[in-house]
Each structure stands twice: as C-alpha cells, then as structure tokens.
Design an enzyme around this catalytic site. Sequence first.
Site, PDB file in Angstrom:
ATOM      1  N   ASN A  28     -23.008  35.703 -49.609  1.00 56.49           N
ATOM      2  CA  ASN A  28     -22.534  34.321 -49.678  1.00 56.49           C
ATOM      3  C   ASN A  28     -21.119  34.303 -50.227  1.00 56.49           C
ATOM      4  O   ASN A  28     -20.886  34.205 -51.433  1.00 56.49           O
ATOM      5  CB  ASN A  28     -23.480  33.477 -50.528  1.00 56.49           C
ATOM      6  CG  ASN A  28     -24.803  33.279 -49.840  1.00 56.49           C
ATOM      7  OD1 ASN A  28     -24.907  32.511 -48.884  1.00 56.49           O
ATOM      8  ND2 ASN A  28     -25.807  34.026 -50.270  1.00 56.49           N
ATOM      9  N   GLU A  29     -20.188  34.434 -49.318  1.00 54.69           N
ATOM     10  CA  GLU A  29     -18.780  34.528 -49.679  1.00 54.69           C
ATOM     11  C   GLU A  29     -18.273  33.174 -50.166  1.00 54.69           C
ATOM     12  O   GLU A  29     -18.946  32.146 -49.972  1.00 54.69           O
ATOM     13  CB  GLU A  29     -17.980  34.990 -48.457  1.00 54.69           C
ATOM     14  CG  GLU A  29     -18.405  36.342 -47.903  1.00 54.69           C
ATOM     15  CD  GLU A  29     -18.073  37.523 -48.820  1.00 54.69           C
ATOM     16  OE1 GLU A  29     -17.895  37.326 -50.045  1.00 54.69           O
ATOM     17  OE2 GLU A  29     -18.019  38.654 -48.330  1.00 54.69           O
ATOM     18  N   PRO A  30     -17.091  33.172 -50.821  1.00 52.92           N
ATOM     19  CA  PRO A  30     -16.533  31.916 -51.309  1.00 52.92           C
ATOM     20  C   PRO A  30     -16.600  30.815 -50.243  1.00 52.92           C
ATOM     21  O   PRO A  30     -16.294  31.067 -49.080  1.00 52.92           O
ATOM     22  CB  PRO A  30     -15.083  32.284 -51.632  1.00 52.92           C
ATOM     23  CG  PRO A  30     -15.150  33.735 -51.968  1.00 52.92           C
ATOM     24  CD  PRO A  30     -16.241  34.315 -51.126  1.00 52.92           C
ATOM     25  N   THR A  65     -14.483  41.924 -49.514  1.00 48.95           N
ATOM     26  CA  THR A  65     -15.778  42.578 -49.333  1.00 48.95           C
ATOM     27  C   THR A  65     -15.659  43.708 -48.322  1.00 48.95           C
ATOM     28  O   THR A  65     -16.215  44.795 -48.506  1.00 48.95           O
ATOM     29  CB  THR A  65     -16.815  41.544 -48.840  1.00 48.95           C
ATOM     30  OG1 THR A  65     -16.888  40.501 -49.813  1.00 48.95           O
ATOM     31  CG2 THR A  65     -18.177  42.158 -48.646  1.00 48.95           C
TER      32      THR A  65
END
Length: 630
Positions: free
Chosen positions: A162-164, A181
Amino acid sequence: MSTTRRSAAEAYEKTNTRIFPSSGAAAKELAAEVRKLIEERAKQSKHVVLGMATGSTPVPFYRELIRLHKEEKLSFKNVITFNLDEYYGLGADHPESYARFMADQIFDHIDIPKENINIPSGKVTSDQVFAHCRDYEEKIDSLGGIDLQILGIGRTGHIGFNEPGSSRDSLTRRITLDRVTRQDAAADFRGEENVPHFAITMGVGTILRGKKLVLMAWGDNKADMVAKAVEGPMTEAISASFLQGHADAHFYIDTGASRELTRIKLPWLVGPVSWTPRETRRAVCWQAFQTKRPVLKLIDEHYNEHGLSDLLSEQGPAYQLNIRIFNQMQHTITGWPGGKPNEDDTYRPERASPYPKRCLVLSPEPQDAVVAMGSTIERLGEQGNDVHIVAMTSGNLRVSDSEADKFAGTLQELAGVVENPAAWGPQTAYAREALRLLEEKGEFGEDPPLIRQLKALILRGELRDAAHACSVSTERVVFMDLPFYEQGRYRRFKSTEADVEALVELLREHKPHQIYATGDAADPSSVSGLCFKVLSAALKVCAAEEWAANCSIWLYRGKEKALEPHEIDMAIPLSPMQLERKARALSRYGSLSSLELASPESNRQNARNYDALGLAEYEAIECFQKWRRA
Ligand code: F6R
C-alpha cells in the site's frame, strides 16, 4: 526482554511499541505468541488464520516457527494463511515471486496443508484481477477473518504494497509500485529495470480488519519510517500510520529501528535521563542544531527552554558544558586514522603506537568499504600503515547479466584476434559456456555456479581497480568469498560456523591492530548485517589472544543511516581534491546504486554538521564510531 513504552512516551507514541534488544528476541517472542494461539485453537478443534508477510523482516520469525515445528513438535495442521501481496506478472515458480519465497522460507519446512495456503496470484489476466481480488477478500471473511496479521514496513511507509496515497479503506487490488520500493527490490531482481511495476496487495482496510496486527522492523534504515508511523499523524502518505487507529496493533522493533523515536532520540522530552557522556553530547548537539547556534554560543536559557534544565543543573553552567562538549568533538577530528606516531595521543581517537599499524578494512560486499571510507583507506596507506582491504563476500549477485555477457563476449572475441588461437582453447570454451548459460537461464533464472564465478571475477577486477585509486596495491586486496553468500540469495542468506572459521583464520594470520567494519546497525539478515555477526563471533573466538585485546575496531556506515555528530568518535576530514579522488574511485564500479554513488554528498553533509556546531569547516568528512565490545 523488551522495553515497553514508558507512560510519558505515550504522548508521542500512538501505537503500542516494544523495543527488543535484537530481531531474534522479538521473533522468538512473537513466535511464542503464535504458538500459544495455534495450540489453544487446536485444543478446541478450531483453525487459526494468519496473515503473512514477505521480505527480509519476517525471516527470523519464520525461522523460529520452523524451529518450533522441528524441535518442539508444533503442528500447523490447523493454520490457514493469507499472504499480503504478490508481484503482478510473476508466476509461483519465479525465483522472486512471493509464492516461491514463502515456500522456501517456511511452507516447505512445516506441516501446513497446501490447500490452507492463500497467496494472491501474480498471473491472473488483467480482466480477472478485479474478481480475483474480490474473491480473496471474501475468502478471508468466510474463514472468520485474520486472527493475527504479520507486517513489515517499507521505506515508503507501506504495509503490504500500500504505497503512499492508499486510502484507509482500500481493499485487495492491483497497485503500481513506488520508485523507492522498486529501488529497494533492485538487488533481488539484479537491476531496477527487472523489478515488476505492479503488484496485487491486500488493502489498508483489509489489513485493519485483522484482529491483531504486529508490525516488525529491524535496523537503522527503518528508523525514520517507524517514527513517522508511530508518532506522526495518520496519513495516506504513510499507510503504516493507520495502525494508530486499530485497537490491537503493535510495533515490535529492534534498537536500530527505534533510533528516531522521541523516547530514544530526545529522551529528555519524555522523562528523566541518565546523563551518560553520549547522551550529554547528543543533547548539546541537538540544542545547537535546534537554535541554529554553534555549541560555544549556547546559553543557559537555551537549555532551560528546550527541556534540558536538569542537564544544566547537573553539568552546567552552559559555558562550561559547552566547552567540554566542544573539546570532545574537536578531539574526534584527526588526519591520522592510524594514530600519529611519536605524538601525545591523550586526546586523539587512535593511539600513537604501535606504528605502523596492521589495518584490516572489512568490506561486506566488495564495494562497501571504498564507498564509505575510500579517503581514510588512502590516508592509512600514505601514512605508512599496512592496509589490507578484505572483500568478505564475492558480491556476485550485484552484477547484471548484461555485464557478464559483455565480459564473456570480449573473452570469446579475444580468441579470434590473438596470434595462437589454439592456445586459447580453455578460455574460449569458458566464454562460450558462460554465454550459453546466460542464454539458457533467461532474464530471471538463478545464476549457475559458473555465472556466479564470472560475475565475482568482474567485481574482483573493479575492487582491485578502486583499491589502486586509494593507493592499495593488488596483493593487499583479499577476497574471502564467505560461503554463506555463495549458497544464498538476498534475504535468504544464513551464516554458519564455516563463515566464522574462515574469518578467524584471516584474523589470526593478520593479527590486526585496527579493524574497520560495518553492519552493526544494519538489518541483521542483510549482507552487511550478517558479516557483522560473523565478525562478532570470530572476535569472540579470538578474545583471549593478545592481538585481539589490543585491536581497536572502528565502525563505518555504508548503506545504513549515517552516524549523527554525537555518535562520531573519529572524523577524518577530506580536502576538495581528496573527495574528488574518492568520487573517481567510485566511478570504477559499474554496479553502484544511486545511494552508493551519493556517498561523497553524505561526506559533505558530515562536514556541514561539524561546521554548524562551530567546529572547523572542511569540504567533507568520513566518520567512524569506536566499537566498545561488551
Ligand atoms: C511484503 C510486504 C512489504 C514488506 C516491506 C518491508 O509482503 O508486504 O510491506 O514488508 O516492503 O520489506 P523488507 O522486510 O524486505 O524490508
């Protein structure tokens, strides 16, 4: 075993946070909790649903679960698992797929029924993604939800992938991986360009539905993100911060990952402090940065206004405290890393005699030492010391296939241009075989031994060349090729007695007066973390030997967070020309990451910090901490 948060820290820490002395201790504790849960449910003939993570973080935890299974007969027959995520595009047989990771790291070693394992598929076609993700969610719910969700945290603050920008309520879905990432995964995939761009991940909302959540984090590199997630606002920019809103969420971290928490970094804001010399120096430096004043210009009011009145009452007035700390910091600066012969060394970081010294510079992967301390290496040699650079591992996994292809191609071509091509038979055969193997294994296949060997040779050449640029001759470059590295891949390495024995032998042969090493603050399963562990074990074996008692050990920082001014025991200033030479030495490596290439900039930052504290102004500084062995 662990330090639970003190009540005053609660004002800062918004999620339960436990600091453990090591990742091993935390993993043991968590595994014991899991065991209890599994056994309780087994007694009631019920299943347990565990949410699993991948990456280097959970590795010590999985090893402990395997140990509990093998040695203490813990059965996983009633366990159902759901993994957080999978790279999109990779099949379960791909060496870097999370399915393969889980099989290698845990599932193949315990008695969990195969049908109880759930991992998102990276191979569903685009039009199936939505249904696949919805089914994943429904299956979790139909089994009663996740009892315990294991989490790691990425450098972007992600949980799962769950990236920014991921919302609090997001569900299982396909996402685009953040650049950071992908950089972090570059070593696993041998090059950022090979890292998939997409992944399927449980959403933040999916994770938060878990009944209990435990996020683990090890090493300095995680410290910034841990502090932001635990102490900062809940924000979509850092998905781990959403754990603050969960009633049973916990951070289990080691001392490295705790470094940026207020109770560790600014303990005087949280409660009474025992003013050790290190804490005192930390407080004075912080004060100077905070007020943007050099140490010698701090006054009593500054201390009082920033929560340091007890330090002042114990060690003040400010004038005297400032001078004392200023002098201590001043004495860290030396142009003589090996000690200055025939000089009073009362206030020097390194003793004057013996002179010259035998110095061993330990480099976990071949490039690490030159990147972090190239100028110091040069200085040691120029000043007459006997310097050896020791590449502890071959580092071959860093080298891309295209580099190997280039070298093998050149070798093959050479045979065509030399005078007596017949005499080049073995070389040509080697080159041809290398090219064939590269072709055969394809982009992501595991490197067979010959390819690993060829890649290691390429790095050897680069290190010799870089060492030469630091005035260290070829015969003073040692290649250990520690076995743990040759038998593993990133995140899957495991050191053994054979590694320790090899280092003990080297240490006994050289009987060094000085050792330069790194990895004390690293993730313990990283190459430098493991090399440090091997060094600690080797030094224990040699502890009673005379040379070992007289050997000083200087720690440098490579890929990990730089030393802060109050942590520095030896500062080696660099002139603009020296920094330039170092940058040139680094350019000899074809395999450096952008972080490593930025090392001269980090050296400049060290100098700016010293300057801001009112110490001398240099172009750049390489920094070391003395290792005070227990
Ligand atoms: C992996 C995952 C990620 C990792 C995180 C940390 O399943 O969900 O959130 O936990 O990227 O990775 P490591 O542990 O390799 O530092």
